[in-house]
Design an enzyme around this catalytic site. Structure first.
Site, short mmCIF file in Angstrom:
data_model
loop_
_atom_site.label_atom_id
_atom_site.label_comp_id
_atom_site.label_asym_id
_atom_site.label_seq_id
_atom_site.Cartn_x
_atom_site.Cartn_y
_atom_site.Cartn_z
CE1 TYR A 186 -2.27 -4.83 8.11
CE2 TYR A 186 -2.89 -2.57 7.64
CZ TYR A 186 -2.79 -3.89 7.24
OH TYR A 186 -3.19 -4.25 5.98
CG ASN A 199 -8.08 -4.38 0.93
OD1 ASN A 199 -7.26 -3.47 0.98
ND2 ASN A 199 -7.79 -5.63 1.25
CG HIS A 211 -1.94 -1.09 1.20
ND1 HIS A 211 -3.12 -1.05 0.48
CD2 HIS A 211 -1.94 -2.31 1.81
CE1 HIS A 211 -3.79 -2.16 0.66
NE2 HIS A 211 -3.09 -2.96 1.46
#
Length: 516
Positions: free
Chosen positions: A337, A127, A55
């Site tokens: 993350y 997403n 990303h």
């Protein structure tokens, strides 16, 4: 009279000359005491931070979340009560491309939202598709390796992608979406967003519900064909950034309808599919979407780096009334993350203004990179541990969520035993029309050109199990595209003029049984 701001060093000293380096004579060497020169060069060397591993190419803006419906029976989250309005920031992105990649490439798009609530930040990190390629986090690093550059050629490897997918039947659902019209939206405004994972709500009574988040574009679903996208990329690599930025500057604020699917907690044990499987959707006829409100993007960043590149989203960020589920991929993301942000931005990345909550923050974390406040965020230098006798922050027992009523033996469960063809079959046969299916065949057939035939045939066997027409349609397009591109039946170029990968690998014969 000169009333312009005075240029200074980063320490605040006046900067006397920003045009000429300090040297020993007009033709002499530079002097190391020229600190202004050293400062400029040193800062330039450090102007770039590591780009995201995935990303990396993204676009974003600020906005607001508005709740128009009453869902208090499902959640006590204050930001989701009827009438609530919460400031937010959004970042959209491609998955595979580097920071300088073209916007209009066929790829899944990231859809990340950060809501600055009165109870802390809630991040919805999803997403533009309701499913994903894999269901077990063990396979995520392997999958991402196939999307990045080959270690020998330093080029993208269609062979690696299709080899992995053909050995991973659970990818069928996502690959079908990727190769369909929705795999190449015209802009961020023309795509849906999904939490994709199963999350959970809990209410004032301590009741838990499983929930899916949907954000439906109100601008319509506009897409490009591969040929149209190639023309756009030939003119600009920043098409998404241009369209999103210009729309907001022109006052054409994009909106997305916010909907949820709700599943009672005990239903999770009754469905014929695993509701915590990231490769599956919940049928809308069983769990119909419920309107909640909308979000709107209405302000561009003043500085892209500070507000969009530094924005750090993590599913670990939840607020009372919203929680997680046993979804294995989600469980792994809760760790990975935030850990990626600590590596890329620094230990205290949430002190960066765009990531900083708008509510009071009190914790006992100390020292380390990016600790711009100094000490710890307790308000008392003596309260640097817990429990303490110096009025330091204490736990909030009433924020404790109800227990998960799911149990099982700890084991490495075989995730390949599930039916990975039923839902793609419904998408292909029942949702798509003939024109959409034709474009899907063409997109997928073209993407398979140059891939070793043993891998292609393995993939075709998966397509056949979804639907015979799916396999036949893609096979026809693959054969035609291969001839046009100059490839022989083994997937190798007929002439040395045809671009291809370094094929020093020897794919094994297809073994669908092993893949399952």
């Amino acid at each position: 009279m000169n009333d312009k701001p005075k240029l200074t060093t980063t320490a605040g000293s006046p900067w006397p000359n920003n045009q000429d380096s300090l040297s020993a004579g007009e033709r002499g060497p530079l002097l190391i005491q020229d600190y202004q020169l050293i400062e400029k060069l040193a800062h330039q060397n450090r102007e770039r931070i590591p780009e995201r591993t995935v990303h990396a190419k993204g676009w974003g803006a600020h906005g607001k979340l508005v709740i128009t419906e009453d869902i208090s029976q499902y959640t006590l989250a204050k930001c989701l009560q009827k009438g609530a309005e919460t400031p937010m920031i959004a970042r959209f992105s491609t998955v595979a491309g580097e920071a300088g990649a073209a916007d209009h490439e066929r790829d899944v798009r990231g859809f990340s939202l950060k809501f600055y609530t009165e109870d802390g930040n809630w991040d919805m990190v999803g997403n533009n598709t309701p499913v994903f390629f894999v269901r077990d986090p063990y396979k995520f690093p392997d999958f991402i390796h196939t999307q990045k550059r080959h270690p020998k050629t330093n080029m993208r490897s269609p062979t690696a992608m299709w080899d992995f997918w053909s050995l991973s039947p659970e990818a069928m659902h996502q690959v079908t979406i990727l190769m369909s019209d929705r795999g190449l939206p015209q802009s961020p405004m023309h795509m849906n967003g999904y939490g994709s994972h199963t999350f959970s709500f809990w209410n004032e009574k301590g009741e838990r519900y499983w929930v899916k988040f949907h954000f439906k574009t109100q601008q319509g679903h506009d897409f490009f064909t591969n040929e149209e996208a190639e023309k756009v990329v030939g003119k600009t690599r920043e098409g998404y950034q241009e369209r999103l930025f210009n729309a907001i500057e022109d006052g054409k604020y994009p909106r997305w309808k916010f909907q949820i699917q709700i599943m009672p907690e005990t239903d999770a044990e009754k469905t014929d599919y695993n509701p915590f499987d990231l490769t599956k959707v919940w049928p809308h006829d069983e769990y119909p979407p419920i309107d909640v409100g909308y979000f709107e993007l209405n302000r561009n960043a003043e500085n892209y780096f500070a507000e969009i590149e530094n924005a750090a989203f993590s599913p670990s960020n939840i607020v009372p009334g919203i929680s997680w589920s046993p979804d294995k991929m989600l469980q792994a993301r809760i760790f990975s993350y935030a850990d990626a942000h600590r590596h890329r931005l620094g230990t205290h990345y949430e002190q960066i203004p765009v990531n900083r909550p708008k509510c009071p923050v009190h914790h006992y974390h100390k020292d380390g990179e990016m600790n711009v406040y100094g000490g710890i965020a307790t308000g008392n230098p003596n309260a640097y541990y817990e429990p303490n006798s110096f009025n330091g922050p204490v736990e909030v027992r009433e924020a404790q969520e109800p227990p998960l009523r799911i149990s099982g033996d700890a084991a490495r469960y075989d995730h390949r035993k599930y039916d990975d063809y039923k839902q793609p079959r419904a998408l292909y046969a029942d949702v798509m029309d003939d024109a959409e299916r034709d474009r899907l065949h063409q997109n997928m057939g073209g993407a398979l050109v140059g891939v070793p035939t043993v891998i292609v045939e393995r993939w075709f066997e998966h397509l056949r199990q979804v639907h015979p027409d799916y396999e036949a349609g893609v096979r026809k397009e693959w054969e035609a595209a291969s001839r046009d591109a100059g490839y022989d039946p083994n997937g190798l170029p007929i002439t040395g003029d045809t671009p291809h990968e370094a094929n020093d690998q020897s794919p094994q014969q297809p073994t669908i049984e092993a893949a399952e």
